[in-house]
Write a protein that holds these residues in place. Structure first.
Motif, mmCIF file in Angstrom:
data_model
loop_
_atom_site.group_PDB
_atom_site.id
_atom_site.type_symbol
_atom_site.label_atom_id
_atom_site.label_comp_id
_atom_site.label_asym_id
_atom_site.label_seq_id
_atom_site.Cartn_x
_atom_site.Cartn_y
_atom_site.Cartn_z
ATOM 1 N N GLY A 45 -18.359 90.685 56.182
ATOM 2 C CA GLY A 45 -18.355 89.070 56.007
ATOM 3 C C GLY A 45 -16.844 88.655 56.531
ATOM 4 O O GLY A 45 -16.856 87.802 57.324
ATOM 5 N N ASN A 49 -16.201 86.307 60.060
ATOM 6 C CA ASN A 49 -15.510 84.816 59.924
ATOM 7 C C ASN A 49 -14.278 84.743 60.469
ATOM 8 O O ASN A 49 -13.976 83.794 61.289
ATOM 9 C CB ASN A 49 -15.644 84.577 58.463
ATOM 10 C CG ASN A 49 -16.928 84.031 57.681
ATOM 11 O OD1 ASN A 49 -17.283 82.815 57.660
ATOM 12 N ND2 ASN A 49 -17.781 84.880 57.155
ATOM 13 N N ALA A 240 -20.474 83.695 50.852
ATOM 14 C CA ALA A 240 -19.738 82.542 50.748
ATOM 15 C C ALA A 240 -17.808 83.004 50.343
ATOM 16 O O ALA A 240 -17.175 82.285 50.983
ATOM 17 C CB ALA A 240 -20.228 81.728 49.757
ATOM 18 N N ALA A 243 -16.238 84.331 53.423
ATOM 19 C CA ALA A 243 -15.792 83.145 54.352
ATOM 20 C C ALA A 243 -14.726 82.350 53.831
ATOM 21 O O ALA A 243 -13.786 82.006 54.373
ATOM 22 C CB ALA A 243 -17.247 82.357 54.400
ATOM 23 N N CYS A 268 -14.919 76.650 55.162
ATOM 24 C CA CYS A 268 -15.463 78.024 55.475
ATOM 25 C C CYS A 268 -16.709 78.483 54.759
ATOM 26 O O CYS A 268 -17.923 78.706 54.951
ATOM 27 C CB CYS A 268 -14.734 79.095 55.886
ATOM 28 S SG CYS A 268 -13.690 78.870 57.302
ATOM 29 N N CYS A 272 -20.976 78.519 55.369
ATOM 30 C CA CYS A 272 -21.604 80.048 55.257
ATOM 31 C C CYS A 272 -22.989 79.648 54.330
ATOM 32 O O CYS A 272 -23.872 80.271 54.767
ATOM 33 C CB CYS A 272 -20.650 80.894 54.481
ATOM 34 S SG CYS A 272 -21.407 82.514 54.081
ATOM 35 N N LEU A 278 -23.620 85.771 57.541
ATOM 36 C CA LEU A 278 -22.358 85.868 56.858
ATOM 37 C C LEU A 278 -21.380 85.038 57.305
ATOM 38 O O LEU A 278 -20.423 84.540 56.593
ATOM 39 C CB LEU A 278 -21.945 87.359 57.058
ATOM 40 C CG LEU A 278 -22.642 88.377 56.253
ATOM 41 C CD1 LEU A 278 -22.036 89.732 56.524
ATOM 42 C CD2 LEU A 278 -22.601 88.025 54.657
ATOM 43 N N ALA A 279 -21.526 84.730 58.826
ATOM 44 C CA ALA A 279 -20.531 83.705 59.459
ATOM 45 C C ALA A 279 -21.340 82.805 59.961
ATOM 46 O O ALA A 279 -22.229 83.104 60.757
ATOM 47 C CB ALA A 279 -19.287 84.372 60.388
ATOM 48 N N SER A 280 -21.217 81.510 59.533
ATOM 49 C CA SER A 280 -21.952 80.253 60.098
ATOM 50 C C SER A 280 -21.964 80.436 61.635
ATOM 51 O O SER A 280 -20.974 80.393 62.278
ATOM 52 C CB SER A 280 -21.631 79.104 59.556
ATOM 53 O OG SER A 280 -22.459 77.923 60.246
#
Length: 289
Positions: A45, A49, A240, A243, A268, A272, A278-280
């Protein structure tokens, strides 16, 4: 261009199961709203990010020689991530995460993280010479890296997750770290715990509170509060916290004030939870700015 970030530990293949509510103890049949498999764990994660924010990441993790390990390698195939994998005889780490509609989670470690007797740190040690910071996640196998990391003088950051303030397992990571992140899930008196960590010589401590935002205490005794950023809807809260950590670290390495780092972390984290990833997919350096 900032120096790379070394991240040690934490990649899994997870089964995510969304439920209306977390199960109660009695026997029952439950019909999930949906389920799927996805990349998981704290190192993955953070790596994804940070890479989305334009940082260069060197990520060391242990993987089994199995389909799950191969899927993880594919999922981490971002141009900003240099993946250092060590194959183990044990299967790749796997979780089942039960998610409720209000964002709560039960994680079942159906295949725990590998803990080999010896780890080949040679590539990570070579990479460290170029890195600005080392992020050590609290997996058992990463403890053997702490002596050479401390000897290098490179700043060490760690994430204690749901630390209860007393668990001796976390002590080596606490001792080594300059900056500490943790959640208040198991800390009803989180401020006292944060003060205790600062008294042990930490630069700052950040405690996240899920939907209630985050709190920071620095070595000068300054307290900062960061509210959560509002979102139109929560899709999946997995990752989250990682992130948030990543947004904070990204702005810190740019020389930002701690209040701005907290705000970047909150942005961030909010992005998320609006996606399954895991990363938007919407996360970028420009979006954060």
């Amino acid at each position: 261009m900032t120096k790379p970030i070394l991240i040690l530990g934490g990649a899994s293949l997870d089964t995510i199961i969304h439920l209306p509510a977390l199960p109660t103890p009695e026997p029952q049949t439950i019909w999930p709203r949906e389920s799927y498999r996805a990349l998981g764990s704290t190192g993955a994660g953070k790596s994804l990010n940070l890479a989305a924010l334009g940082q260069t990441v060197v990520f060391h993790t242990l993987l089994g020689e199995d389909p799950e390990g191969q899927q993880i390698q594919v999922a981490l195939g971002h141009p900003g991530i240099r993946l250092l994998t060590e194959q183990t005889d044990a299967p790749t780490e796997q979780h089942v995460n039960l998610m409720s509609a209000d964002g709560k989670r039960i994680s079942l470690f159906i295949q725990p993280p590998p803990e080999p007797e010896q780890v080949d740190w040679n590539q990570a040690q070579q990479a460290l010479a170029e890195c600005a910071v080392a992020v050590v996640n609290i997996l058992g196998y990463t403890r053997s890296a702490l002596p050479w990391l401390k000897a290098s003088g490179t700043p060490i950051w760690t994430d204690l997750h749901d630390y209860d303030g007393h668990n001796s397992y976390h002590e080596p990571f606490i001792d080594a770290a300059r900056a500490i992140f943790l959640s208040s899930d198991n800390l009803p008196d989180y401020r006292t715990t944060m003060e205790g960590l600062i008294a042990r010589g930490k630069e700052f401590v950040v405690c996240t509170h899920g939907s209630e935002g985050a709190t920071l205490l620095n070595k000068e005794g300054r307290w900062l509060e960061q509210p959560v950023m509002p979102v139109s809807g929560v899709v999946d809260t997995n990752g989250a916290g990682d992130a948030f950590f990543s947004g904070f670290l990204h702005r810190y390495l740019q020389g930002a004030e701690l209040a701005d780092c907290l705000r970047a972390g909150a942005i961030c984290g909010a992005l998320c939870v609006t996606s399954r990833e895991l990363a938007s997919p919407e996360l970028s350096r420009e979006r954060l700015a």
